[in-house]
Scaffold this active site. Structure first.
Site, short mmCIF file in Angstrom:
data_model
loop_
_atom_site.label_atom_id
_atom_site.label_comp_id
_atom_site.label_asym_id
_atom_site.label_seq_id
_atom_site.Cartn_x
_atom_site.Cartn_y
_atom_site.Cartn_z
N GLU A 51 9.64 5.30 -11.51
CA GLU A 51 9.60 5.57 -10.07
C GLU A 51 10.99 5.80 -9.49
OE1 GLU A 51 7.20 2.55 -8.13
OE2 GLU A 51 5.41 3.15 -9.25
N LYS A 80 6.94 2.56 4.34
CA LYS A 80 5.84 3.51 4.58
C LYS A 80 5.80 3.99 6.04
CE LYS A 80 2.77 1.87 0.89
NZ LYS A 80 1.43 1.29 0.60
N HIS A 140 5.92 -0.02 -0.17
CA HIS A 140 5.54 0.13 -1.58
C HIS A 140 6.61 -0.57 -2.40
CE1 HIS A 140 4.66 1.73 -5.53
NE2 HIS A 140 5.96 1.94 -5.65
N TYR A 176 0.92 7.95 -7.13
CA TYR A 176 -0.34 7.22 -7.05
C TYR A 176 -1.33 7.73 -8.10
CZ TYR A 176 1.08 4.85 -2.69
OH TYR A 176 1.70 4.05 -1.77
N ASN A 191 0.26 -0.99 4.91
CA ASN A 191 0.82 -2.29 4.54
C ASN A 191 2.34 -2.24 4.39
OD1 ASN A 191 0.85 -0.84 2.22
ND2 ASN A 191 -0.59 -2.11 1.09
N1 UDP Z 1 -4.67 1.44 -0.87
C1 UDP Z 1 -5.67 1.74 0.04
N2 UDP Z 1 -6.94 1.21 -0.14
C2 UDP Z 1 -7.23 0.41 -1.20
C3 UDP Z 1 -6.22 0.11 -2.13
C4 UDP Z 1 -4.95 0.63 -1.95
O1 UDP Z 1 -5.42 2.47 1.01
O2 UDP Z 1 -8.38 -0.04 -1.32
C5 UDP Z 1 -3.32 1.98 -0.67
C6 UDP Z 1 -2.35 0.94 -0.08
O3 UDP Z 1 -1.46 1.61 0.81
C7 UDP Z 1 -1.65 0.46 -1.32
C8 UDP Z 1 -1.54 1.74 -2.13
O4 UDP Z 1 -2.78 2.39 -1.91
O5 UDP Z 1 -0.40 -0.14 -1.01
C9 UDP Z 1 -1.31 1.56 -3.60
O6 UDP Z 1 -2.30 0.73 -4.14
P1 UDP Z 1 -1.96 -0.37 -5.23
O7 UDP Z 1 -3.24 -0.91 -5.74
O8 UDP Z 1 -0.98 0.18 -6.21
O9 UDP Z 1 -1.29 -1.53 -4.34
P2 UDP Z 1 0.24 -1.99 -4.15
O10 UDP Z 1 0.91 -1.88 -5.48
O11 UDP Z 1 0.86 -1.09 -3.10
O12 UDP Z 1 0.14 -3.40 -3.65
MG MG Z 2 0.97 -0.26 -6.79
#
Ligand code: UDP
Ligand code: MG
Length: 159
Positions: A132, A15, A121, A55, A118
């Protein structure tokens, strides 16, 4: 003949926060050291069209606009990694979403503090991973080659 299981693929994005912080090599290295096979890699700028699909489970969340802006703030590195049960293995390597509570030793646990920024992805299910990888890579951008280290990464009946 190669066993089908080692052909499972998953999508990883490095990212924008990791690009800015100079963590590309560190992150790629984690997957390399694990014994995974890199079958596709490119730098790309994401737009609203691909982010809305990628997303789709989050488009109605209040944080979606800022998440989209963050993901467009610099190019990302898109990678396709291959291996046995690789979707699950990569999720474990990445750690949970909220990086400051992610397990030490995981990529997020070691390298990040934020819920949003974080660093990586990773696809969350085998089905999503298939979609994906297709969304981010054309067929000819995915490579098929032998990795000699597989002899040492997997037992004979696993590869
Ligand atoms: N995200 C965010 N705020 C939140 C939850 C998610 O900004 O409260 C962002 C974060 O970058 C995350 C991404 O949205 O990695 C995708 O969310 P997901 O729940 O799919 O988490 P991941 O699979 O990346 O752990
Ligand atoms: Mg996810």
């Amino acid at each position: 003949m190669e066993f089908d299981g080692v052909k499972e693929k998953t999508l990883v994005l490095v990212k924008p926060d990791a690009i800015q912080r100079g963590l590309i090599g560190e992150i790629v290295g984690r997957f390399e050291k694990k014994g995974l096979k890199l079958v596709g890699i490119k730098m790309m700028a994401l737009d609203d069209e691909i982010l809305t699909k990628h997303y789709s489970h989050l488009t109605d969340k209040p944080f979606f606009p800022s998440l989209a802006n963050f993901m467009k703030s610099s190019p990302v590195i898109a990678m396709a990694w291959e291996g046995l049960e690789v979707v699950n293995a990569v999720r474990l390597l990445c750690g949970i979403t909220k990086a400051r509570t992610a397990e030490a030793g995981s990529i997020r646990g070691d390298l990040a503090m934020s819920v949003s920024c974080n660093v990586v992805h990773a696809s969350d299910t085998v089905e999503n991973a298939q979609n994906e990888v297709k969304r981010f890579f054309d067929e000819e951008e995915l490579h098929n080659y032998n990795k000699s280290e597989y002899e040492h990464v997997y037992a004979e009946d696993e590869r």
